[in-house]
Design an enzyme around this catalytic site. Structure first.
Site, PDB file in Angstrom:
ATOM      1  N   LYS A 103      10.784  -0.673   3.271  1.00  0.00           N
ATOM      2  CA  LYS A 103      12.183  -1.032   2.162  1.00  0.00           C
ATOM      3  C   LYS A 103      13.432  -0.905   3.029  1.00  0.00           C
ATOM      4  CE  LYS A 103      10.318  -0.253  -2.133  1.00  0.00           C
ATOM      5  NZ  LYS A 103       8.951   0.236  -1.744  1.00  0.00           N
TER       6      LYS A 103
HETATM    7  C1  LIG Z   1       7.674  -0.315  -2.185  1.00  0.00           C
HETATM    8  C2  LIG Z   1       6.579  -0.067  -1.656  1.00  0.00           C
HETATM    9  C3  LIG Z   1       5.349  -1.149  -1.533  1.00  0.00           C
HETATM   10  C4  LIG Z   1       5.233  -2.036  -2.551  1.00  0.00           C
HETATM   11  O1  LIG Z   1       6.003  -2.869  -2.176  1.00  0.00           O
HETATM   12  P1  LIG Z   1       6.594  -4.260  -3.384  1.00  0.00           P
HETATM   13  O2  LIG Z   1       7.518  -5.187  -2.703  1.00  0.00           O
HETATM   14  O3  LIG Z   1       7.185  -3.684  -4.459  1.00  0.00           O
HETATM   15  O4  LIG Z   1       5.170  -4.976  -3.751  1.00  0.00           O
HETATM   16  C5  LIG Z   1       4.461  -0.716  -0.754  1.00  0.00           C
HETATM   17  N1  LIG Z   1       4.305   0.274   0.326  1.00  0.00           N
HETATM   18  C6  LIG Z   1       5.338   1.081   0.434  1.00  0.00           C
HETATM   19  C7  LIG Z   1       5.119   2.289   1.397  1.00  0.00           C
HETATM   20  C8  LIG Z   1       6.501   0.884  -0.397  1.00  0.00           C
HETATM   21  O5  LIG Z   1       7.476   1.831  -0.115  1.00  0.00           O
END
Ligand SMILES: *Cc1c(COP(=O)(O)O)cnc(C)c1O
Length: 502
Positions: free
Chosen positions: A113
């Site tokens: 993120k």
């Molecule tokens: C948010 C997240 C996901 C999922 O990603 P999306 O964009 O919501 O599909 C997968 N792995 C981790 C570690 C995350 O923080």
């Protein structure tokens, strides 16, 4: 490039407006009028540039109302050696002749993120300034773990912004809680809420909807904004790393110019995999997009049947950031599948709201399955993927990425597909150290040890240094101790921002 809503009620907005607003006023999501496509010549040139220059180039194709100087400044503020622990920002690691891992967790919170949330604050502040507004942005976030910390790090000390994060007292891991309550920065607030994620989420929604509060805020020179993953300003930075990963393989001679690749993405809200889809549309030769779900397999089922049905049991899994039953970003793909027919999108979304499910028509399903393949892994399979990948390659996966690895192996078994593939790795294994060590060494190795002892053990097992962002938490003091009920959240915001004072 102008933007419109997936539900047809808004059109012709420039990207600055779209990034400021987050969600369209008709309830839909913003999408660009078209997807820019680069020629092979352009890509060849871009392959020689570093990550930041690639980012500026790709962003400039989508965010056309931002100046080159502004984008360059934003990108350099986001992706620099103070924030990322590798110069490549998003490096690609070769696992074997077929599979490459795109490591997206070298930022300050050790999860992918950061790739978007390090950049979004700068894009947002620039948009406010350049559109002649004087207001302070107040970001409100309800988090189940990763997003809150990434937003705190992204907005920390960015002038012109405040960020308030609400997390469910019982709903985050101890490492995630520690990451948040020790957060530094003059403009950040972290508040625990009694109850689960839904309480925090509903509380934030109620604050956003409070018109009286909004008016008071305006008098103080504040405006609320949201940093959640449906904001276009979070999606477009994610397109960059898929383009960059392919260009890195090209430059290293691992793939040829006309060679198609598969991309596997562990998926929750459908944001990350949607960015890969846009990269494909931009001309990156992606053959298949493999959508990997955990036990909350609503997306895998959708891809296989054309029926999206959220009326099912919610499971807590070892890949908690993918524990989602409503994948908001899917609406953008639905718009493409329906060929821009927003009436159909509206009907599906209203069916989801009213009945908890919708089914797409046969033609849309065929188009979906031409590009996407869906699979899932339960917790046992996830831990098994961590273990076998460690034994086979001495490479340690986090549980989210391990879901992707399991589904990729399954995909190859089922289809015989032999393309080279990139697996998006979404978190550092150190961030989920307990389950990772349980997979590799067994439960006994984990029992009765605290998180920091476990970091050291994983460091010995993997030969990697634990990220200082996690190891240093041991010595950080706790700075945020407010605890409130859901019905007190608004008062807390008013007090923290001193909205009642004149
Ligand atoms: C948010 C997240 C996901 C999922 O990603 P999306 O964009 O919501 O599909 C997968 N792995 C981790 C570690 C995350 O923080």
């Amino acid at each position: 490039m102008l933007y419109k809503s997936t539900r047809g009620g808004v059109s012709n907005l420039p990207s600055m407006e779209v990034i400021k607003q987050g969600i369209a006023s008709d309830g839909g999501l913003f999408i660009p009028d078209g997807i820019p496509c680069l020629s092979m010549d352009d890509y060849r040139m871009l392959a020689q540039e570093d990550y930041r220059e690639k980012a500026v180039k790709i962003l400039s194709l989508f965010l056309t109302d931002y100046s080159q100087e502004d984008l360059t400044r934003c990108v350099h503020s986001a992706y620099n050696p103070e924030k990322f622990d590798v110069p490549d920002i998003a490096p690609v690691v070769k696992l074997d002749d077929k599979l490459y891992i795109l490591e997206l967790w070298h930022g300050p919170t050790c999860a992918f993120k950061d790739m978007a949330l390090q950049l979004l604050p700068h894009l947002m502040v620039t948009a406010v300034e350049r559109t002649g507004e004087k207001e302070y942005i107040v970001i409100l976030v309800a988090t189940s773990g990763d997003t809150g910390k990434a937003a705190l790090e992204g907005f920390k000390d960015v002038s012109g912004t405040h960020v308030v994060v609400f997390y469910p007292k019982e709903g985050v891991s101890s490492m995630q809680q520690l990451q948040m309550i020790t957060q530094e920065g003059a403009n950040v607030h972290v508040v625990a809420v009694e109850g689960n994620f839904d309480s925090a989420q509903s509380g934030v929604k109620a604050i956003f909807a409070d018109r009286q509060l909004e008016q008071k805020m305006r008098q103080k020179g504040y405006r609320f904004s949201s940093a959640n993953s449906i904001n276009w300003g979070r999606l477009v930075p994610q397109i960059v790393y898929y383009v960059s990963a392919w260009l890195d393989l090209l430059k290293a001679g691992e793939v040829s110019e006309d060679e198609f690749i598969d991309v596997i993405v562990p998926t929750g809200n459908f944001g990350n995999i949607l960015a890969a889809y846009y990269a494909k549309r931009m001309g990156v030769p992606i053959h298949r997009l493999i959508c990997a779900s955990n036990r909350n397999r609503v997306l895998a089922d959708f891809i296989n049947t054309g029926i999206y049905d959220r009326r099912r049991k919610f499971y807590k899994t070892v890949s908690p950031s993918m524990d989602i039953l409503i994948s908001s970003n899917l609406e953008r793909l639905l718009f493409e599948l329906a060929d821009g027919d927003h009436e159909r999108v509206k009907a599906w979304m209203s069916s989801l709201q009213v009945k908890g499910k919708y089914s797409i028509d046969a033609q849309s399903l065929r188009r979906l399955q031409e590009v996407f393949w869906g699979g899932y892994a339960d917790d046992g399979q996830t831990l098994q993927a961590i273990r076998s990948t460690y034994h086979e390659y001495s490479y340690v996966l986090d549980p989210h990425t391990a879901v992707g690895k399991w589904v990729y192996d399954e995909y190859r078994r089922c289809t015989g597909d032999n393309h080279k593939a990139i697996l998006a790795s979404t978190a550092s294994p150190f961030k989920f150290v307990g389950d990772v060590l349980k997979a590799i060494l067994g439960q006994e190795a984990v029992d009765a040890r605290d998180e920091f002892e476990l970091l050291d053990i994983l460091s010995r097992v993997s030969g990697l240094k634990p990220p200082s962002a996690l190891a240093d938490l041991k010595h950080k003091s706790i700075r945020h101790t407010i605890l409130c009920r859901q019905d007190e959240m608004k008062d807390v915001v008013v007090q923290l921002l001193k909205i009642d004072e004149v």
